[in-house]
Design a protein around this motif. Structure first.
Motif, mmCIF file in Angstrom:
data_model
loop_
_atom_site.group_PDB
_atom_site.id
_atom_site.type_symbol
_atom_site.label_atom_id
_atom_site.label_comp_id
_atom_site.label_asym_id
_atom_site.label_seq_id
_atom_site.Cartn_x
_atom_site.Cartn_y
_atom_site.Cartn_z
ATOM 1 N N GLY A 129 0.910 -1.103 0.572
ATOM 2 C CA GLY A 129 0.265 -0.090 0.085
ATOM 3 C C GLY A 129 0.974 1.121 -0.156
ATOM 4 N N VAL A 130 -0.094 2.226 0.393
ATOM 5 C CA VAL A 130 1.116 3.779 -0.550
ATOM 6 C C VAL A 130 0.042 4.319 0.352
ATOM 7 C CG1 VAL A 130 1.932 5.553 -1.965
ATOM 8 C CG2 VAL A 130 1.819 2.966 -2.696
ATOM 9 N N LYS A 163 11.221 4.120 7.963
ATOM 10 C CA LYS A 163 11.543 2.948 8.052
ATOM 11 C C LYS A 163 11.095 1.885 7.918
ATOM 12 C CE LYS A 163 14.536 4.763 11.691
ATOM 13 N NZ LYS A 163 14.681 4.232 13.665
ATOM 14 N N GLN A 164 9.485 1.646 7.476
ATOM 15 C CA GLN A 164 9.136 0.275 7.035
ATOM 16 C C GLN A 164 8.591 0.608 5.852
ATOM 17 O OE1 GLN A 164 9.207 -2.682 8.584
ATOM 18 N NE2 GLN A 164 10.005 -1.396 9.965
ATOM 19 N N SER A 191 7.026 16.426 0.695
ATOM 20 C CA SER A 191 6.713 15.624 -0.038
ATOM 21 C C SER A 191 6.690 14.442 -0.138
ATOM 22 C CB SER A 191 5.655 16.673 -1.452
ATOM 23 O OG SER A 191 5.516 17.891 -0.747
ATOM 24 N N VAL A 192 5.793 13.688 0.030
ATOM 25 C CA VAL A 192 6.391 12.121 -0.061
ATOM 26 C C VAL A 192 5.642 11.554 -0.404
ATOM 27 C CG1 VAL A 192 7.122 10.347 1.896
ATOM 28 C CG2 VAL A 192 7.700 12.530 2.372
ATOM 29 N N ILE A 193 5.814 10.003 -1.215
ATOM 30 C CA ILE A 193 4.918 9.223 -1.757
ATOM 31 C C ILE A 193 6.084 8.008 -1.250
ATOM 32 C CG2 ILE A 193 4.011 7.908 -3.610
ATOM 33 C CD1 ILE A 193 4.249 10.916 -5.185
ATOM 34 N N ALA A 194 5.545 6.841 -0.462
ATOM 35 C CA ALA A 194 5.505 5.968 0.015
ATOM 36 C C ALA A 194 4.816 4.735 -0.197
ATOM 37 C CB ALA A 194 6.601 5.893 1.794
ATOM 38 N N LYS A 195 5.985 3.459 -0.638
ATOM 39 C CA LYS A 195 5.270 2.326 -0.670
ATOM 40 C C LYS A 195 5.573 1.758 0.353
ATOM 41 C CE LYS A 195 5.138 0.104 -3.958
ATOM 42 N NZ LYS A 195 5.650 -1.728 -5.385
ATOM 43 N N LYS A 196 4.507 0.733 1.579
ATOM 44 C CA LYS A 196 4.776 -0.259 2.607
ATOM 45 C C LYS A 196 5.664 -2.003 2.397
ATOM 46 C CE LYS A 196 2.761 -1.678 6.688
ATOM 47 N NZ LYS A 196 1.962 -1.722 8.374
ATOM 48 N N LEU A 197 6.019 -1.743 2.531
ATOM 49 C CA LEU A 197 7.300 -3.186 2.450
ATOM 50 C C LEU A 197 6.217 -4.399 2.456
ATOM 51 C CD1 LEU A 197 10.856 -2.133 3.481
ATOM 52 C CD2 LEU A 197 10.245 -2.203 0.849
ATOM 53 N N ALA A 198 7.037 -5.297 1.952
ATOM 54 C CA ALA A 198 5.694 -6.137 2.106
ATOM 55 C C ALA A 198 6.452 -6.757 3.273
ATOM 56 C CB ALA A 198 5.995 -7.104 1.331
#
Length: 198
Positions: A129-130, A163-164, A191-198
């Motif tokens: 998820g983002v 971190k995750q 401003s950030v776009i980040a994807k949660k690690l599996a």
């Protein structure tokens, strides 16, 4: 957001016809989940909510101002895939989701509760998820809390939140400019776009 609704009136009037944020569309393209649910934090007049709903998402949108909620209830009254609630970051119950949008809203989270607020956001995102949103930096004109209670963070503090996550985009703005309502101020944002690690 904790401002009185009348202080937001010029902003809402200017943004009623404004399209969704381009970063919201980018974030949607990065998501790798299938649940098709999004949370729009501090939804304002609902531009991002409208876009996400048009893409087939179930959208849970919240804002802390009564005026924004009234506008969104009218705007989305015929869209069953949109749920509007009046809530703050601290009171909203974040369910499992694919996408969290917090465009220019985490500025006004309660700084005393920010650690818990961020944990709720992080926990709600499914793997893949983002998150996309903005954080206020210490050089911002509003960082002193004179305009409203704000939650300024340093660049180091912002990056430590992820971190995750895989940080896909990170942009810092530190310059003088106008607000949507035409007020001149110093902007300092991340401003950030980040994807949660599996």
């Amino acid at each position: 957001m904790n401002q009185q609704s009348d202080s937001w009136t010029p902003y809402y009037q200017k943004t009623l016809e404004k399209p969704h944020h381009p970063r919201t569309e980018k974030a949607l393209g990065y998501a790798e989940t299938n649940a098709r649910r999004a949370i729009d934090c501090g939804c304002g007049t609902g531009a991002d909510t409208y876009f996400l709903a048009s893409q087939g998402f179930e959208v849970l949108a919240f804002d802390n101002t009564e005026e924004a909620i009234e506008l969104c209830i009218k705007r989305f009254k015929h869209q069953p895939n949109v749920r509007i609630s009046q809530a703050s970051f601290e009171s909203f119950d974040f369910p499992p989701t694919d996408l969290v949008i917090a465009n220019a809203s985490l500025f006004f989270a309660d700084p005393q509760c920010f650690k818990q607020t961020w944990q709720k956001i992080e926990n709600s995102l499914l793997p893949g998820g983002v998150f996309t949103g903005d954080f206020m930096g210490p050089n911002d004109s509003w960082a002193d809390g004179m305009f409203a209670r704000t939650c300024p963070l340093t660049k180091t503090e912002v990056l430590a939140l992820f971190k995750q996550f895989e940080v896909l985009e990170f942009n810092e703005r530190d310059e003088t400019g106008q607000t949507v309502a035409g007020i001149q101020k110093q902007w300092h944002t991340y401003s950030v776009i980040a994807k949660k690690l599996a």
